[in-house]
Design a protein around this motif. Structure first.
Motif, PDB file in Angstrom:
ATOM      1  N   SER A  26      -2.571   6.742   9.744  1.00 39.05           N
ATOM      2  CA  SER A  26      -3.713   5.883  10.066  1.00 39.05           C
ATOM      3  C   SER A  26      -4.186   5.165   8.812  1.00 39.05           C
ATOM      4  O   SER A  26      -4.160   5.717   7.716  1.00 39.05           O
ATOM      5  N   THR A  53      -7.034   1.597   7.575  1.00 32.42           N
ATOM      6  CA  THR A  53      -8.103   0.682   7.987  1.00 32.42           C
ATOM      7  C   THR A  53      -7.922  -0.672   7.320  1.00 32.42           C
ATOM      8  O   THR A  53      -7.798  -0.756   6.090  1.00 32.42           O
ATOM      9  N   ASP A  68     -10.500  -2.778  11.635  1.00 31.57           N
ATOM     10  CA  ASP A  68      -9.694  -2.035  12.605  1.00 31.57           C
ATOM     11  C   ASP A  68      -9.072  -0.801  11.956  1.00 31.57           C
ATOM     12  O   ASP A  68      -8.581  -0.854  10.826  1.00 31.57           O
ATOM     13  N   ARG A  69      -9.091   0.290  12.701  1.00 29.05           N
ATOM     14  CA  ARG A  69      -8.381   1.512  12.288  1.00 29.05           C
ATOM     15  C   ARG A  69      -7.084   1.572  13.074  1.00 29.05           C
ATOM     16  O   ARG A  69      -7.085   1.688  14.309  1.00 29.05           O
ATOM     17  N   LYS A  70      -5.955   1.468  12.389  1.00 23.93           N
ATOM     18  CA  LYS A  70      -4.651   1.430  13.027  1.00 23.93           C
ATOM     19  C   LYS A  70      -3.956   2.775  12.863  1.00 23.93           C
ATOM     20  O   LYS A  70      -4.053   3.413  11.811  1.00 23.93           O
ATOM     21  N   THR A  71      -3.248   3.199  13.912  1.00 23.77           N
ATOM     22  CA  THR A  71      -2.529   4.466  13.896  1.00 23.77           C
ATOM     23  C   THR A  71      -1.093   4.236  14.338  1.00 23.77           C
ATOM     24  O   THR A  71      -0.847   3.586  15.362  1.00 23.77           O
ATOM     25  N   PHE A  98      -4.906  -3.242   3.735  1.00 23.36           N
ATOM     26  CA  PHE A  98      -5.674  -2.095   4.196  1.00 23.36           C
ATOM     27  C   PHE A  98      -6.175  -1.304   2.994  1.00 23.36           C
ATOM     28  O   PHE A  98      -5.663  -1.428   1.873  1.00 23.36           O
ATOM     29  N   LYS A 158     -12.606   3.818   4.995  1.00 27.71           N
ATOM     30  CA  LYS A 158     -11.861   5.047   5.221  1.00 27.71           C
ATOM     31  C   LYS A 158     -10.444   4.945   4.667  1.00 27.71           C
ATOM     32  O   LYS A 158      -9.747   3.954   4.850  1.00 27.71           O
TER      33      LYS A 158
END
Length: 675
Positions: free
Chosen positions: A489, A491, A539-542, A569, A578
């Motif tokens: 993850s 951000t 956006d928080r990408k996983t 990011f 984060k």
């Protein structure tokens, strides 16, 4: 003010990121004002900005907030009709602008005193301001943040928009937050903080203020707002303290003391002052920055954290550089020293605490306290080295929510041990006869990106097709079992983009964020995962990763764009966004541990007497017996000569238990049954 020793201990030069490299601190006790008005303190030169006529050179006064001296600024009434007058010192100077990323935080702390010579201004007056560089074609920028004074009442003024052009008509007025009137003869403590966000309404700006003799702060300002200008570069041109005013014939004098500048509140707070309830700074964490409303993010558990990321400590314990690496560790630990952390436990239950520790001293134990209540302990043996870190584990039951987690070090005398980091994973027994599913959250130990032939190790990882690749390294040495699931993850910060991004397993881990280059960077081996879509700021990408190529030990990841536009990011050094995380879920069959030929438990099942044969040459130092609820029911120290352990367990109830043997090299777990 503090004496020199305590100042150096508390405000020693701190590397925050390559652009913002110092915790700046001005203390009149040891400062010098040079002939040209420049000031030198703690080996840093703060340049003077003087404008207009009839201005007094700053001097030292014995009216002070702490210690024996403070700095006096005075503007005398203009005799030539000058448009402005100023007497200021630069904390950030225009000749060396300071890079600031979207989402970064900055704090300036200082104490001010209105002497009898103070007169309420008859025009605008500033005693603190922050400016951004000008956009192309601009002459200059109005401050995007400043403390103005109307009469004796200060106000926090925050500006945003495309630019703050000083020749614009009308000038940008900004948003004002008025404070209470200041009285003569009283020292006031100020902390001015903001989250830089010129594009979206996700920033904040606050001023905390109180009388020096008071405990509680009052806060003025707002969150969810734009802070800064969108057209100019993201660089700070000036951060100044002193006096700056419009045309006036009045004499104005102001005293300053305890001036500080950093990216966290706790590093600019006045020594001896309390921390506001809305601030929960992690001063020595990975970047330490603040969250979206001016508060820092607590350490999330399950997860891992560096030992030096404490918020409070006692005794001689301190952070030191770890030889042979770019990391740090806790050292100089003596009996009854402690460190304390702000943590956020996602759910109550049993957690496995893995302490990475080493001792060439006397060794000892670490007690774990949750909000002052002891929840467990772990023994740290002597391994003959200060920096040969090994894992020592114990199970601790925690309740959910935000809390203080304190580690108390105990031992016989001298320096006990060094502590590098703590890995906390959720323990959840699946009920299938010994299988235990555990989830661990890891942050990178190294992260950087390469563009062309240049390495960048800062607060952002930039990804661009055929131009910029990101490199991350994680330490999976605490993973002891079959990895079932892995998720990466991150951000989006600063730059938005889109397209397809591939994550590969890197071929090597013999690089660091400080030396990675085209000659030693890992090549892309196994494709572990892919994400495709829009990357919006915030956006928080996983990305789900293929676990077949992931094993315990160090893991290098290579991130490259296969299509689309570039984006960035937040790296592990980012102060307010984060950090990247790798969430690992793994499973071990604890029943298999009893098959280890070097450890035998019998009879099993047993009634009262249990015997454990450790075999000759073992390296265990402690044995725990734990019930199915995770509570310890029996503890025994183990010496190197204890080859056979006999225990009378008639007092414990019937049921299933786990024997945990803690060793210097590894741990063993045995499942036993009392009938």
């Amino acid at each position: 003010m503090k004496n020199t020793f305590l100042l150096l201990a508390t405000f020693i030069i701190l590397i925050i990121n390559p652009f913002y490299s110092q915790v700046k601190y001005i203390d009149a006790e040891n400062a010098q004002i040079l002939n040209d008005g420049d000031m030198r303190d703690n080996n840093v030169l703060y340049q003077m900005k003087e404008q207009g006529d009839n201005i007094s050179k700053p001097w030292f006064t014995n009216t002070n907030r702490k210690g024996q001296k403070a700095i006096a600024y005075q503007l005398n009434g203009t005799t030539t009709g000058e448009r402005v007058q100023r007497s200021e010192h630069h904390i950030v100077h225009w000749k060396t602008p300071e890079d600031i990323n979207v989402g970064d935080t900055r704090y300036t702390g200082f104490s001010v005193y209105l002497p009898n010579e103070w007169t309420n201004p008859d025009d605008w007056l500033l005693f603190h301001q922050v400016q951004q560089v000008a956009a192309p074609g601009q002459k200059g920028n109005f401050p995007f943040l400043g403390i103005y004074v109307n009469g004796s009442r200060p106000n926090l003024t925050v500006r945003s928009g495309k630019n703050g052009n000083t020749v614009r008509n009308p000038s940008p007025k900004g948003v004002k937050f008025e404070m209470f009137p200041l009285k003569k003869g009283i020292w006031y403590d100020f902390v001015v903080g903001y989250k830089f966000e010129p594009h979206q309404g996700k920033g904040w700006a606050y001023c905390w203020v109180k009388e020096a003799s008071q405990k509680d702060w009052k806060r003025f300002g707002q969150k969810d707002m734009k802070v800064g200008y969108s057209e100019p570069d993201s660089k700070l041109l000036n951060n100044k303290i002193g006096l700056y005013r419009g045309k006036s014939k009045l004499t104005t004098r102001l005293y300053y003391d305890e001036i500080r500048y950093s990216n966290t509140f706790c590093k600019v707070n006045i020594p001896g002052s309390s921390q506001p309830a809305d601030i929960q700074d992690n001063c020595d964490g990975n970047g330490g920055g603040s969250g979206g409303d001016g508060s820092t993010t607590d350490i999330k558990l399950p997860g891992n954290f560096q030992a030096e990321s404490y918020v409070n400590k006692s005794g001689s314990v301190k952070t030191e550089n770890t030889p042979g690496s770019s990391g740090k560790n806790l050292g100089f630990i003596r009996n009854n020293d402690y460190v304390e952390y702000d943590v956020d436990v996602t759910e109550g239950g049993d957690y496995i605490f893995d302490f990475m520790a080493s001792s060439a001293g006397s060794g000892g134990t670490i007690d774990v306290l949750e909000n002052g209540n002891k929840r467990g302990s772990i023994s740290i043996p002597v391994n003959g080295q200060w920096h040969s870190y090994k894992k020592y584990s114990t199970t601790i039951r925690l309740s959910s929510g935000n809390k203080k987690l304190r580690l108390i070090f105990k031992g016989s005398g001298g320096y006990l041990m060094n502590l590098d980091r703590v890995v906390v994973s959720k323990k959840s027994t699946s009920g299938d006869g010994g299988n235990s599913s555990t989830q661990t959250t890891l942050t990178p130990i190294q992260d950087a990106y390469i563009q062309g032939s240049s390495r960048y190790n800062n607060t952002l990882i930039r990804i661009e097709r055929n131009n910029r690749n990101g490199y991350l390294m994680f330490d999976l040495s605490s993973i002891k079992g079959n990895i079932k699931k892995a998720e990466l993850s991150f951000t989006i910060a600063s730059d938005a983009g889109n397209g397809k991004v591939d994550v590969y397993k890197g071929s090597t881990t013999n690089w660091t964020e400080q030396n990675i280059s085209n000659s030693n960077k890992p090549s892309s081996q196994n494709l572990l995962g892919t994400i495709n879509g829009t990357m919006n700021i915030g956006d928080r990408k996983t990305i789900s990763l293929n676990t077949s190529a992931i094993n315990s030990g160090k893991l290098a990841l290579v991130m490259s764009a296969a299509s689309g536009n570039d984006f960035a990011f937040a790296s592990k050094e980012h102060s307010s966004v984060k950090k990247p995380q790798l969430v690992i879920t793994y499973e071990s069959n604890r029943a298999n541990d009893i098959q280890d030929q070097n450890v035998i438990a019998y009879p099993n099942p047993f009634t009262n007497l249990l015997i454990i044969d450790l075999q000759n040459g073992h390296r265990y130092y402690q044995m725990d017996i734990i019930d199915v609820k995770g509570q310890r029911v029996y503890l025994r120290k183990v010496d190197e000569n204890d080859d056979v352990l006999e225990m009378d367990l008639r007092t414990i109830p019937k049921g299933i238990y786990f024997v945990r043997l803690s060793g210097i090299d590894n741990n063993k777990n045995l499942k036993i049954l009392k009938q």
